[in-house]
Design an enzyme around this catalytic site. Structure first.
Site, PDB file in Angstrom:
ATOM      1  N   PRO A 103     -14.538  -7.733   2.241  1.00  0.00           N
ATOM      2  CA  PRO A 103     -15.595  -8.375   3.030  1.00  0.00           C
ATOM      3  C   PRO A 103     -17.015  -7.920   2.697  1.00  0.00           C
ATOM      4  CG  PRO A 103     -14.570  -6.651   4.322  1.00  0.00           C
ATOM      5  CD  PRO A 103     -13.778  -6.747   3.037  1.00  0.00           C
ATOM      6  N   TYR A 152       0.838  -1.199   0.000  1.00  0.00           N
ATOM      7  CA  TYR A 152       0.000   0.000   0.000  1.00  0.00           C
ATOM      8  C   TYR A 152       0.876   1.253   0.000  1.00  0.00           C
ATOM      9  CZ  TYR A 152      -3.260  -3.586   1.703  1.00  0.00           C
ATOM     10  OH  TYR A 152      -3.995  -4.734   1.865  1.00  0.00           O
ATOM     11  N   THR A 172     -25.022  -9.124  -8.004  1.00  0.00           N
ATOM     12  CA  THR A 172     -25.885  -8.666  -9.083  1.00  0.00           C
ATOM     13  C   THR A 172     -26.964  -7.737  -8.541  1.00  0.00           C
ATOM     14  OG1 THR A 172     -27.438 -10.503  -8.815  1.00  0.00           O
ATOM     15  CG2 THR A 172     -25.513 -10.887 -10.228  1.00  0.00           C
TER      16      THR A 172
END
Length: 281
Positions: free
Chosen positions: A203, A56, A208
């Site tokens: 998480p 990161y 859809t």
């Protein structure tokens, strides 16, 4: 009643719902000031597990957390990951868990986080170009030297976990997992059987439009947000799951952490589980 805490490695108590720092901008003010405020607010709200990585920003995220939170309050665990490096020739990121690289990145993490020991260090990915025994053996040596307290792995299979446990004591696994993405259910089951912490990255489930609508319907019935529903589902699905949702906004942070208090009924869980069954059918 779902437990809100977990003991990593049998001796490191953390609140199960943590914070993933990956999305915090590390650029100059005002973005950096906002990131610092989010990190500090997380701790104010009782977060005791914050996840970062060398990847990161090439360590910039670690430096940001140190700027925001050092000296660290007692009981706060900042876990970082090593084993991914930027090529000096191409500038591209790739797996690199050679012993020399792991040692360098651990030393860098100690310096950036301003600590003498990383209580939990996770291997970001297993490097297929380096013998597993060399990768894990190096981390074991760093434990012996006192630079690492505990070791975890990320994005592994059940077979890889079994092989790794023959070499080191694995206390955590960080794999992609959520309500609608349960490819690693066997890994979770193995972790649960062994009492290993399972930190799902990504998480929050999106899915859809139909799946989102059903999650939203459950959320409406519970006077909660869809994100809170998916996080509450994780907390109730297995006692070893430690979600680490990330955000760069304080309001989203507060919303995420409130999921700890959301209780799903068995009927709601059945409806949510059916979404997974439909997605994998």
């Amino acid at each position: 009643m779902t437990s809100t805490t977990f003991r990593i490695g049998g001796d490191l108590d953390v609140r199960r719902l943590g914070f993933g720092a990956m999305h915090l901008p590390t650029e100059p003010a005002p973005d950096r000031e906002a990131s610092i405020a989010v990190a500090r607010r997380a701790v104010e709200l009782g977060v005791t597990l914050i996840d970062t990585a060398h990847l990161y920003g090439g360590g910039a995220n670690e430096e940001l957390l140190a700027e925001a939170l050092h000296p660290y309050p007692e009981g706060l665990l900042i876990t970082t990951k090593v084993g991914v490096a930027r090529s000096a020739e191409t500038g591209e990121w790739g797996l690199d868990a050679r012993p020399s690289m792991l040692r360098a990145q651990v030393d860098d993490a100690l310096r950036r986080l301003r600590v003498e020991r990383l209580e939990l260090l996770q291997l970001h990915r297993i490097d297929p170009e380096t013998p597993l025994a060399d990768q894990l053996g190096t981390l074991r040596e760093l434990q012996t030297e006192g630079k690492i307290g505990r070791v975890g792995l990320s994005e592994i299979t059940v077979a890889e976990l079994e092989r790794a446990r023959e070499i080191i004591d694995v206390v955590s696994v960080q794999n992609r997992y959520n309500l609608l993405d349960r490819e690693h259910e066997p890994v979770l089951a193995a972790c649960e059987a062994a009492g290993i912490a399972f930190l799902p990255w990504r998480p929050v489930a999106w899915g859809t439009s139909g799946e989102r609508a059903e999650i939203a319907a459950v959320a409406t019935e519970l006077d909660a947000s869809p994100t809170q529903v998916t996080l509450a589902w994780l907390l109730g699905h297995s006692p070893v799951i430690l979600p680490i949702p990330g955000t760069a906004r304080i309001d989203h942070l507060e919303e995420n952490l409130a999921a700890e208090h959301l209780q799903l009924t068995s009927s709601h869980r059945d409806r949510l589980d059916q979404l997974t069954e439909q997605a994998t059918a």
